[in-house]
Scaffold this motif. Structure first.
Motif: not given
Length: 340
Positions: A57-61
Motif C-alpha cells: 500500500g501507499r502507507r507503511a503497514q
C-alpha cells in the motif's frame, strides 16, 4: 544469542515509521535521509529474518512481526529514557528533566502557570509538557513516557488498577455570553432561559460536551431542546466566537479568567445550577519517580489543589476508580463530575 539483532537507532526508526505512516515522513522527523531509513529497515529485516512492513500500500503497514517488535521496542526505548533521567537525578536537581502530561483544557490553561512556578525555583531542570487526550495521556503515564499528569476525563478501564489516581481539583464550567447580550444585564438567569440561547460547543463526542449534558439533565434541563448552532474544535475558537456575538457557550472557568477581568465576556449564572468536574493527578507507582517529579508534586501541586490535598500524590493510598464515577442522585447545590 551473543549479539542483539537490532540497535536502539533501528528501534527508534521503526517507531517513527509506525507513527508517521511513511519512510519519508519518518526520515524527516528524525532529521536523516530517506535512503538511510530504508537501509536500516532492510538491515533489521535481514538480521531478524522476517519482513516488518507490507510493501503493497501507499502507507507503511507493519506486519505481525513488525507490531510485535514495535511493542517491545517502545518499552525498551522508554526504559532507556527512564535510565537517563535517573542518572541525571544524581545531580540533585541541578539538571534533569520533568515530563508532565495533561488533557486539553488543563494543558492549555493550568499547567503553563504551574510549570512557570516550578521553573522559577528550578531553572536548571528541563520541563516538557505533553498535551493530548485523557486516554493517550494515561497510556503515556502507564508506559513511563510521562512522570505525572493532570487529567479531567475517564481513565481507560484497563489502566485503572495500574495507575495511582488521586482527585485533585474541582474545575467549574461557566456559561459565557457576549457582553452585549440582553441576559448580560441580569445577575442570574433561569433554567428555561437556556432554551432561548444559541450555543457554540465542542463536538458532540467530546468529553466536556458529554459532562455538560449529563449535569444539565440532572437539573431537569432537556439538552435536546438546546440550540447548538455551531460546533468548533477548540476552546479558544469558542471564546472568540462568543466574544464576536455568535452565541453562548460553556467553558472551564480557568479558560476565561483574562477575558472576564478585561470585560470581553460575560459570565452568566444559572439559578441553583453549578456545573463542576473533578480533575485528577495520575502517576505510575511502579516506574522510577524522578526528584524533579517529586519536587513538582511536593511544592507546586498543593498551591492549586482543593483543601486536603497531600504534599505528594504518593503520600496517601490511591483512590482507584474515583475519576471514573460521576455524582448520582437528586440535584444539590453543586454537582461534580468528570470531563477532559
Amino acid at each position: 544469542m551473543s549479539d542483539l539483532p537490532f540497535t536502539l537507532d533501528q528501534l527508534r526508526i521503526l517507531k517513527a515509521i509506525a507513527a508517521e505512516g511513511s519512510f519519508k515522513r519518518a526520515a524527516d522527523s528524525l532529521y536523516v535521509s530517506q535512503p538511510a531509513v530504508s537501509l536500516q529497515v532492510q538491515n533489521l529485516e535481514r538480521q531478524l529474518d522476517v519482513p516488518l512492513f507490507d510493501r503493497g500500500g501507499r502507507r507503511a503497514q507493519l506486519t505481525e512481526a513488525g507490531h510485535l517488535l514495535l511493542s517491545y521496542g517502545e518499552r525498551i526505548i522508554s526504559l532507556c529514557e527512564e535510565t537517563c533521567r535517573a542518572i541525571e537525578d544524581l545531580q540533585n536537581l541541578q539538571g534533569g528533566t520533568l515530563i508532565v502530561g495533561a488533557s486539553q483544557t488543563t494543558g492549555t490553561y493550568l499547567l503553563p502557570r504551574m510549570i512557570g512556578l516550578f521553573r522559577q525555583k528550578y531553572p536548571d531542570v528541563s520541563v516538557q509538557l505533553h498535551v493530548h487526550s485523557t486516554r493517550r495521556t494515561a497510556w503515556s503515564v502507564a508506559n513511563g513516557q510521562v512522570d505525572l499528569a493532570i487529567i479531567g476525563g475517564e481513565i481507560p478501564s484497563e489502566l485503572v488498577e495500574a495507575l495511582e489516581i488521586k482527585p485533585y481539583l474541582e474545575d467549574e464550567l461557566a456559561l459565557i455570553l457576549p457582553v452585549v447580550h440582553p441576559f448580560a444585564k441580569v445577575d442570574i438567569i433561569q433554567k428555561d432561559d437556556l432554551y432561548k440561547l444559541q450555543f457554540i460547543a465542542l463536538d458532540s463526542q467530546s468529553t466536556i460536551r458529554k459532562v455538560i449534558d449529563q449535569v444539565l439533565t440532572r437539573w431537569g434541563i432537556d439538552t435536546r431542546r438546546l440550540k447548538v448552532e455551531m460546533e468548533l474544535n477548540s476552546i479558544e475558537a469558542i471564546k472568540n466566537a462568543v466574544q464576536s456575538g455568535l452565541g453562548a457557550a460553556f467553558v472551564s472557568i480557568s479558560a476565561i479568567e483574562k477575558e472576564l477581568q478585561m470585560g470581553f465576556l460575560h459570565r452568566a449564572r444559572i439559578e441553583d445550577v453549578v456545573i463542576k468536574r473533578m480533575l485528577s493527578v495520575i502517576a505510575n507507582p511502579n516506574r522510577y519517580r524522578s526528584k524533579a517529579a517529586e519536587a513538582f508534586s511536593r511544592e507546586i501541586l498543593p498551591q492549586f489543589a482543593n483543601p486536603g490535598w497531600g504534599k505528594d500524590i504518593l503520600d496517601t493510598p490511591s483512590l482507584i476508580g474515583y475519576s471514573q464515577k460521576t455524582t448520582a442522585g437528586e440535584p444539590q447545590k453543586s454537582v461534580s463530575t468528570n470531563g477532559s
